[in-house]
Scaffold this active site. Sequence first.
Site, PDB file in Angstrom:
ATOM      1  N   GLY A 267       0.526  -1.103  -0.108  1.00 17.59           N
ATOM      2  CA  GLY A 267       0.104   0.318  -0.165  1.00 17.59           C
ATOM      3  C   GLY A 267       0.522   1.236  -0.036  1.00 17.59           C
ATOM      4  O   GLY A 267       0.617   2.234  -0.491  1.00 17.59           O
ATOM      5  N   ALA A 268       2.091   1.199   0.781  1.00 15.18           N
ATOM      6  CA  ALA A 268       2.435   2.152   1.028  1.00 15.18           C
ATOM      7  C   ALA A 268       3.845   2.548   1.621  1.00 15.18           C
ATOM      8  O   ALA A 268       4.025   1.683   2.628  1.00 15.18           O
ATOM      9  CB  ALA A 268       1.732   3.668   1.012  1.00 15.18           C
ATOM     10  N   MET A 269       4.416   3.181   2.044  1.00 13.17           N
ATOM     11  CA  MET A 269       5.426   3.622   3.140  1.00 13.17           C
ATOM     12  C   MET A 269       5.881   4.647   3.437  1.00 13.17           C
ATOM     13  O   MET A 269       6.173   5.756   3.150  1.00 13.17           O
ATOM     14  CB  MET A 269       7.399   2.355   2.144  1.00 13.17           C
ATOM     15  CG  MET A 269       8.099   2.289   2.421  1.00 13.17           C
ATOM     16  SD  MET A 269       8.236   1.438   3.741  1.00 13.17           S
ATOM     17  CE  MET A 269       9.245   2.002   5.140  1.00 13.17           C
ATOM     18  N   GLU A 270       5.768   4.758   4.756  1.00 15.12           N
ATOM     19  CA  GLU A 270       6.102   5.642   6.103  1.00 15.12           C
ATOM     20  C   GLU A 270       8.179   5.748   5.368  1.00 15.12           C
ATOM     21  O   GLU A 270       8.370   6.986   6.826  1.00 15.12           O
ATOM     22  CB  GLU A 270       5.972   5.221   7.555  1.00 15.12           C
ATOM     23  CG  GLU A 270       7.200   4.374   8.052  1.00 15.12           C
ATOM     24  CD  GLU A 270       6.341   2.817   7.978  1.00 15.12           C
ATOM     25  OE1 GLU A 270       5.818   2.136   6.788  1.00 15.12           O
ATOM     26  OE2 GLU A 270       7.329   2.254   8.251  1.00 15.12           O
ATOM     27  N   ASN A 271       8.758   6.179   4.412  1.00 14.91           N
ATOM     28  CA  ASN A 271      10.263   6.848   4.869  1.00 14.91           C
ATOM     29  C   ASN A 271       9.409   8.617   5.411  1.00 14.91           C
ATOM     30  O   ASN A 271       8.675   8.948   5.221  1.00 14.91           O
ATOM     31  CB  ASN A 271      10.941   7.000   3.503  1.00 14.91           C
ATOM     32  CG  ASN A 271       9.637   5.651   1.991  1.00 14.91           C
ATOM     33  OD1 ASN A 271      10.313   5.126   3.254  1.00 14.91           O
ATOM     34  ND2 ASN A 271       9.817   5.473   1.358  1.00 14.91           N
ATOM     35  N   HIS A 303      -1.978   6.224   8.512  1.00 15.46           N
ATOM     36  CA  HIS A 303      -1.344   4.800   8.441  1.00 15.46           C
ATOM     37  C   HIS A 303       0.209   5.343   8.950  1.00 15.46           C
ATOM     38  O   HIS A 303       0.657   5.085   9.505  1.00 15.46           O
ATOM     39  CB  HIS A 303      -1.581   3.641   8.839  1.00 15.46           C
ATOM     40  CG  HIS A 303      -0.663   2.604   8.579  1.00 15.46           C
ATOM     41  ND1 HIS A 303      -0.795   1.656   9.671  1.00 15.46           N
ATOM     42  CD2 HIS A 303       0.438   2.290   7.949  1.00 15.46           C
ATOM     43  CE1 HIS A 303       0.131   0.415   9.870  1.00 15.46           C
ATOM     44  NE2 HIS A 303       0.261   0.725   9.312  1.00 15.46           N
ATOM     45  N   GLU A 304       0.492   5.674   7.905  1.00 22.28           N
ATOM     46  CA  GLU A 304       1.815   6.358   7.437  1.00 22.28           C
ATOM     47  C   GLU A 304       2.533   7.035   7.849  1.00 22.28           C
ATOM     48  O   GLU A 304       3.684   7.583   8.331  1.00 22.28           O
ATOM     49  CB  GLU A 304       1.897   6.300   5.714  1.00 22.28           C
ATOM     50  CG  GLU A 304       1.488   5.039   5.257  1.00 22.28           C
ATOM     51  CD  GLU A 304       1.840   3.537   5.296  1.00 22.28           C
ATOM     52  OE1 GLU A 304       3.091   3.640   6.134  1.00 22.28           O
ATOM     53  OE2 GLU A 304       1.124   2.822   4.951  1.00 22.28           O
ATOM     54  N   HIS A 307       3.507   6.284  11.828  1.00 20.51           N
ATOM     55  CA  HIS A 307       4.593   5.984  11.533  1.00 20.51           C
ATOM     56  C   HIS A 307       5.634   6.846  12.458  1.00 20.51           C
ATOM     57  O   HIS A 307       6.219   6.412  12.550  1.00 20.51           O
ATOM     58  CB  HIS A 307       4.428   5.247  10.283  1.00 20.51           C
ATOM     59  CG  HIS A 307       4.381   4.204  10.578  1.00 20.51           C
ATOM     60  ND1 HIS A 307       4.784   3.135  11.119  1.00 20.51           N
ATOM     61  CD2 HIS A 307       4.047   3.249   9.189  1.00 20.51           C
ATOM     62  CE1 HIS A 307       4.485   1.613  11.031  1.00 20.51           C
ATOM     63  NE2 HIS A 307       3.648   1.923   9.762  1.00 20.51           N
TER      64      HIS A 307
HETATM   65  N1  B3K Z   1       6.059  -1.015   6.939  1.00 19.56           N
HETATM   66  C1  B3K Z   1       5.782  -1.248   5.294  1.00 19.56           C
HETATM   67  C2  B3K Z   1       5.638  -2.372   4.961  1.00 19.56           C
HETATM   68  C3  B3K Z   1       6.531  -2.381   4.031  1.00 19.56           C
HETATM   69  C4  B3K Z   1       6.653  -3.898   3.951  1.00 19.56           C
HETATM   70  C5  B3K Z   1       8.155  -4.098   3.652  1.00 19.56           C
HETATM   71  N2  B3K Z   1       7.829  -5.559   2.492  1.00 19.56           N
HETATM   72  C6  B3K Z   1       4.458  -0.565   5.241  1.00 19.56           C
HETATM   73  C7  B3K Z   1       2.902  -0.044   6.766  1.00 19.56           C
HETATM   74  O1  B3K Z   1       2.970  -0.984   6.665  1.00 19.56           O
HETATM   75  O2  B3K Z   1       3.090   1.522   6.855  1.00 19.56           O
HETATM   76 ZN    ZN Z   2       2.384  -0.136   8.354  1.00 16.67          ZN
END
Ligand code: B3K
Ligand code: ZN
Length: 885
Positions: A267-271, A303-304, A307
């Site tokens: 879905g997405a990534m919280e960089n 959600h992101e 994080h």
């Molecule tokens: N932290 C990422 C998930 C990364 C999955 C890597 N295979 C998204 C999330 O849970 O917000």
């Molecule tokens: Zn997450």
Amino acid sequence: MRTEQPKMIYLKDYQAPEYLIDETHLTFELFEDHSLVHAQLVMRRNPARGAGLPPLVLDGQQLELLSVSLADQPLGAGDYQLDDNHLTLHPASASFTVDTSVRINPQTNTALEGLYKSSGMFCTQCEAEGFRKITYYLDRPDVMSKFTTTVVAEQHRYPVLLSNGNPIASGPGEDGRHWATWEDPFMKPAYLFALVAGDLWCVEDSFCTMSGRDVALRIYVEPENIDKCQHAMNSLKKSMRWDEQTYGREYDLDIFMIVAVNDFNMGAMENKGLNIFNSSAVLARAETATDAAHQRVEAIVAHEYFHNWSGNRVTCRDWFQLSLKEGFTVFRDAGFSSDMNSRTVKRIQDVAYLRTHQFAEDAGPMAHAVRPESFIEISNFYTLTVYEKGSEVVGMIHTLLGAEGFRKGSDLYFERHDGQAVTCDDFVKAMEDANGVDLTQFKRWYSQAGTPRLAVSEAYDAAAKTYSLTFRQSCPQTPDKVEKLPFVIPVELGLLDSQGAAIALRLAGEASAQGNSRVISVTEAEQTFTFVDVAERPLPSLLRGFSAPVKLSFPYDRDQLMFLMQHDSDGFNRWEAGQQLAVQVLQELIGQHQQGQALVMDQRLVTALGSVLADESLDPAMVAEMLSLPGEAYLTEISEVADVEAIHGAREFARKQLAEQLFAALLKRYQANRELSRATAYVAESEHFARRALQNIALSYLMLVGKPEVLAAAIEQFDSADNMTERLTALAVLVNSPFEAEKAQALAVFAENFKDNALVMDQWFSVQAASPLPGGLERVKALMQHPAFNIKNPNKVRALIGAFAGQNLINFHAADGSGYRFLADLVIQLNGFNPQIASRQLAPLTRWRKYDSARQALMKVELERIRASGELSSDVFEVVSKSLA
Ligand code: B3K
Ligand code: ZN
């Protein structure tokens, strides 16, 4: 691709890193056929590991090493060791720098992990272990560093150059190139690193934080999507405010960016400061995204964003602790969505999802604890257990401590561990310390896999006016453990008298009653609670709000369930009573189907749902949820041996019975809501979602009756709706109907209108892939040849293959095994270029134990075939080998 047999990694082997990286300075030179990555790492011996200077083992995969220097001295071939996964150096002092230059190939990176290209832009995905595909590094979450990143690329193709933190400098370069430097002042592990370069437009806004700082907000998308960002931006601002108000958490950088990319594994990534999203989790507007898609965007943006504290400021020590950030953050986003929409409806949806999918995972070969003790490939552990059950575990702490106590605990956790990489134990410890409680036994939820059973029985003593409830808990064995110790199970409950009124709850030994609904903790294998002053035999309402992720059983009869549906003061349990009633009725029909008898449905289900439908005072979203019969996947999960045909036949029969017998009431609610939809422009708000949910479920029932006036209504809705929610439901009911000409026409019109919108075409694929009508596999195979299908794009794979194998059970489980064969072929193909997606798509085959022996054999043959198919990624290897163990 692996070069050696993948190894199991154990939590018990954890050791702190030998070296630390205080600063990380990266320069990326992006070209059309390769990229160069120059890294300078400012390192030192980890004082916690004592004296001595052991070898420095850096992680690295698929990197072409061009040069390496240690303490400013260029190294020759004999000075270091290199293998497929590591670069080993030999430092001579406790503090030193390491400089490396590597060449990588983002253009050919189809695994979508590390640095890759998607629709002409460069982007990254590093969690969990993708950073090692970018440069040599200590790629583990407990190594936190301060990052500075310079990106150099052709100005014309990549006018936008982004990385984490704040932009500090930029300028023109040679040969039409330009550069930008970003500095992230917060220490972070490499998995939170991000880089984007592309021709992107952005929507800008700003947010004033609770301490009065202005934060620039930007959502970057491809130019043609610039009109689909407003909903995500609104969601972001709401999330930022909510986290301040609910958790006291303020955003910390001057800028927060979201970038939408089309090819993304999840879905997405919280960089940090630069979230990268699957475009399906950002883009939403009335014409192209359904209400469910709007709500998904809101939830994922939240959600992101959340994080930033639960994950980034306080991160995980090691990947076994993944639920520390994921379970907690899912709990946080569920709280947010509940506040933005209906709390009860959100809870119903989450519980239905958990019971269908997480319970199935718990009962299968990949079952694992919320904090697993071993794994082969961490990418396989981004699971329903770590996320959804992890959130339930945090939710139980919330239930046990109360909202105030929980907030004290989360405040202490964030304060105590800011800037650290910690464990689930640290989280629980903060909750304990802030509240003066002992959660030792509770922590078994983190270490014991499997779904606990909670069997409840009652005894009423009329003379003594006492009512006792006896709870017996047990937990089935899972691949990791046979014997399980008792859990702490918080059970929220109430007692109803014969009028449906709540009885004051006083336990034996208490001086006075304590409310009408309360939480008791079941902590032993068997435990009895006795209520006093109970003047008549009550009806218990148990596990209100689904206060623990267990399988509860109590011998309710159908009349009692109907009574609870009407009178329970807990909205969740009113729905739950309806579901249990439906399960009983459906199981009876399944039995009749299996015996070859004529199906006869208990009329009480019709009566019960008829009164729900007639009650205009109820929230229409609740009515829609109550009208939704338990799904085939859930009926499968609760079966000893799932009978695919009987489940499908029984459920379809029940739906048709309900449609016929409640036709007038359904039509009335349909027409009233369709009228409102016609009269008002689309609004993406809770009240309207609710109304359309009822309208659409009514239409899908009505369509089962096959009347021309309903067909006309569906076509009218399809043709003239101003939004995707109504249009897609109309398309779905036509696709699932016997009206061939109208169906073909609608599919063609839809595809023509939306052929340029990939996300809308995903929905077009899904509707057809999920259709239970005969011939499902052939339809899916034909659709794979459609020009809009692309097997390299994860959204397309999920939309077509995922929907077929996951939702279209009657077709996927065809008795001849053709569905299994098809899926195995596909997994073998996906394994060759995107292991994470391959491994995900494999899940339906891992459930083989649920089926009859003929199907079990067919499914195992396909698992064996995958196992023997050649070079397996560690992702697929782990799932296949555990499934066959
Ligand atoms: N932290 C990422 C998930 C990364 C999955 C890597 N295979 C998204 C999330 O849970 O917000
Ligand atoms: Zn997450």
